[in-house]
Design a protein around this motif. Structure first.
Motif, short mmCIF file in Angstrom:
data_model
loop_
_atom_site.label_atom_id
_atom_site.label_comp_id
_atom_site.label_asym_id
_atom_site.label_seq_id
_atom_site.Cartn_x
_atom_site.Cartn_y
_atom_site.Cartn_z
N MET A 1 51.61 60.82 -49.18
CA MET A 1 52.16 59.48 -49.21
C MET A 1 52.99 59.31 -50.48
N LYS A 2 54.13 58.65 -50.35
CA LYS A 2 55.00 58.38 -51.50
C LYS A 2 55.20 56.87 -51.64
N ILE A 3 54.96 56.39 -52.86
CA ILE A 3 55.17 54.98 -53.17
C ILE A 3 56.26 54.89 -54.22
N ALA A 4 57.25 54.02 -53.99
CA ALA A 4 58.30 53.77 -54.98
C ALA A 4 58.02 52.42 -55.63
N ILE A 5 58.11 52.39 -56.96
CA ILE A 5 57.89 51.17 -57.71
C ILE A 5 59.13 50.91 -58.56
N THR A 6 59.68 49.70 -58.48
CA THR A 6 60.87 49.37 -59.28
C THR A 6 60.45 49.26 -60.74
N SER A 7 61.27 49.82 -61.62
CA SER A 7 60.88 49.93 -63.02
C SER A 7 62.07 49.80 -63.97
N THR A 8 61.75 49.41 -65.20
CA THR A 8 62.76 49.37 -66.26
C THR A 8 62.83 50.69 -67.00
N GLY A 9 61.87 51.58 -66.77
CA GLY A 9 61.83 52.86 -67.46
C GLY A 9 61.43 53.98 -66.53
N ASP A 10 61.23 55.16 -67.11
CA ASP A 10 61.05 56.37 -66.31
C ASP A 10 59.64 56.93 -66.30
N ASN A 11 58.61 56.07 -66.57
CA ASN A 11 57.25 56.59 -66.53
C ASN A 11 56.27 55.51 -66.07
N LEU A 12 55.02 55.89 -65.93
CA LEU A 12 53.99 54.99 -65.39
C LEU A 12 53.69 53.82 -66.30
N ASP A 13 53.98 53.94 -67.59
CA ASP A 13 53.70 52.86 -68.53
C ASP A 13 54.91 51.97 -68.78
N SER A 14 55.98 52.20 -68.05
CA SER A 14 57.17 51.33 -68.14
C SER A 14 56.88 50.02 -67.44
N GLN A 15 57.57 48.97 -67.87
CA GLN A 15 57.44 47.67 -67.22
C GLN A 15 58.10 47.72 -65.85
N MET A 16 57.51 47.04 -64.91
CA MET A 16 58.14 46.91 -63.60
C MET A 16 59.42 46.11 -63.75
N ASP A 17 60.40 46.40 -62.93
CA ASP A 17 61.60 45.58 -62.85
C ASP A 17 61.39 44.67 -61.64
N PRO A 18 61.49 43.35 -61.81
CA PRO A 18 61.23 42.46 -60.69
C PRO A 18 62.31 42.50 -59.61
N ARG A 19 63.45 43.10 -59.94
CA ARG A 19 64.55 43.17 -58.96
C ARG A 19 64.45 44.49 -58.21
N PHE A 20 64.86 44.48 -56.97
CA PHE A 20 64.89 45.73 -56.21
C PHE A 20 66.24 46.42 -56.33
N GLY A 21 67.27 45.82 -55.78
CA GLY A 21 68.58 46.47 -55.71
C GLY A 21 69.19 46.81 -57.06
N ARG A 22 68.87 46.05 -58.07
CA ARG A 22 69.46 46.27 -59.39
C ARG A 22 68.44 46.72 -60.44
N CYS A 23 67.30 47.25 -59.97
CA CYS A 23 66.33 47.80 -60.93
C CYS A 23 66.95 49.02 -61.61
N GLN A 24 66.42 49.36 -62.77
CA GLN A 24 66.96 50.50 -63.50
C GLN A 24 66.48 51.84 -62.94
#
Length: 167
Positions: A1-24
Motif C-alpha cells: 500500500m502507498k500513501i501520499a501525504i502533502t508536505s512542505t518538506g522531504d521527510n516524515l518530520d516535515s510539516q504537512m502542506d494543507p494544499r494539495f495541488g500547490r503543495c511543495q
C-alpha cells in the motif's frame, strides 16, 4: 500500500502542506514499513491546473490513499475516478498525519473541500479575495482555516531559519 501525504518538506518530520495541488512535496509512505520517498510537486508553480496535474502525478505513481488538508473539485474528480481514497483535514507533521490515519481518526472525503483555485495566491480573504457574498459559510471557514495553516507553516519556517542563523 502507498500513501501520499502533502508536505512542505522531504521527510516524515516535515510539516504537512494543507494544499494539495500547490503543495511543495508529496511524501510517499508504506504505512507498514514506514519506508518513504519524497517527490517534489512539479505542478506547484503551474499558472493553472495545478490540482489536476498533481492528481495525475499521484495516479501515475500508484498511490492508494492521499492525505492532505484540502482538495479542490477538479483534483478530487481525477483522484476519485482513479479509485484513490482522499483523506482531508489532517495537519501537523507528515508522521503525525500518518498516525492519525493509522488510528482511524481521519475520514475519507466525499467531495472537494475547497472551491476551484483555492490554493492560488490571492484567492483568500486579502485584497484579491473572491466575492464574499458568493461563498457559503463552510467555504469561508475552510478558506480562513487554510490561510491560518499557511501562516503557521510560514511562521515555523521563519522560526527555523532564525534558529539556524543564531547557531
Amino acid at each position: 500500500m502507498k500513501i501520499a501525504i502533502t508536505s512542505t518538506g522531504d521527510n516524515l518530520d516535515s510539516q504537512m502542506d494543507p494544499r494539495f495541488g500547490r503543495c511543495q512535496f508529496f511524501v510517499i509512505v508504506d504505512p507498514d514499513t514506514m519506508d518513504f520517498e519524497a517527490m517534489q510537486n512539479e505542478s506547484a508553480m503551474a499558472s493553472g491546473g495545478a490540482g489536476i496535474q498533481a492528481a495525475q502525478t499521484i495516479v501515475n505513481v500508484g498511490i492508494n490513499t492521499l492525505i492532505t488538508g484540502n482538495v479542490g473539485p477538479n483534483a478530487f474528480e481525477v483522484l476519485s475516478s482513479a479509485g484513490i481514497e482522499t483523506m482531508t483535514g489532517a495537519s501537523g507533521t507528515v508522521r503525525q498525519a500518518l498516525e492519525l490515519y493509522k488510528s482511524g481518526s481521519l475520514q475519507s472525503a466525499a467531495s472537494a473541500t475547497v472551491g476551484s483555485h483555492a490554493g492560488m495566491p490571492g484567492m483568500g480573504f486579502g485584497q484579491d479575495a473572491p466575492d464574499q457574498a458568493s461563498l457559503t459559510k463552510e467555504q469561508k471557514i475552510s478558506m480562513l482555516e487554510d490561510e491560518l495553516e499557511q501562516a503557521r507553516l510560514q511562521l515555523a519556517q521563519i522560526k527555523n531559519k532564525l534558529e539556524d542563523i543564531k547557531k
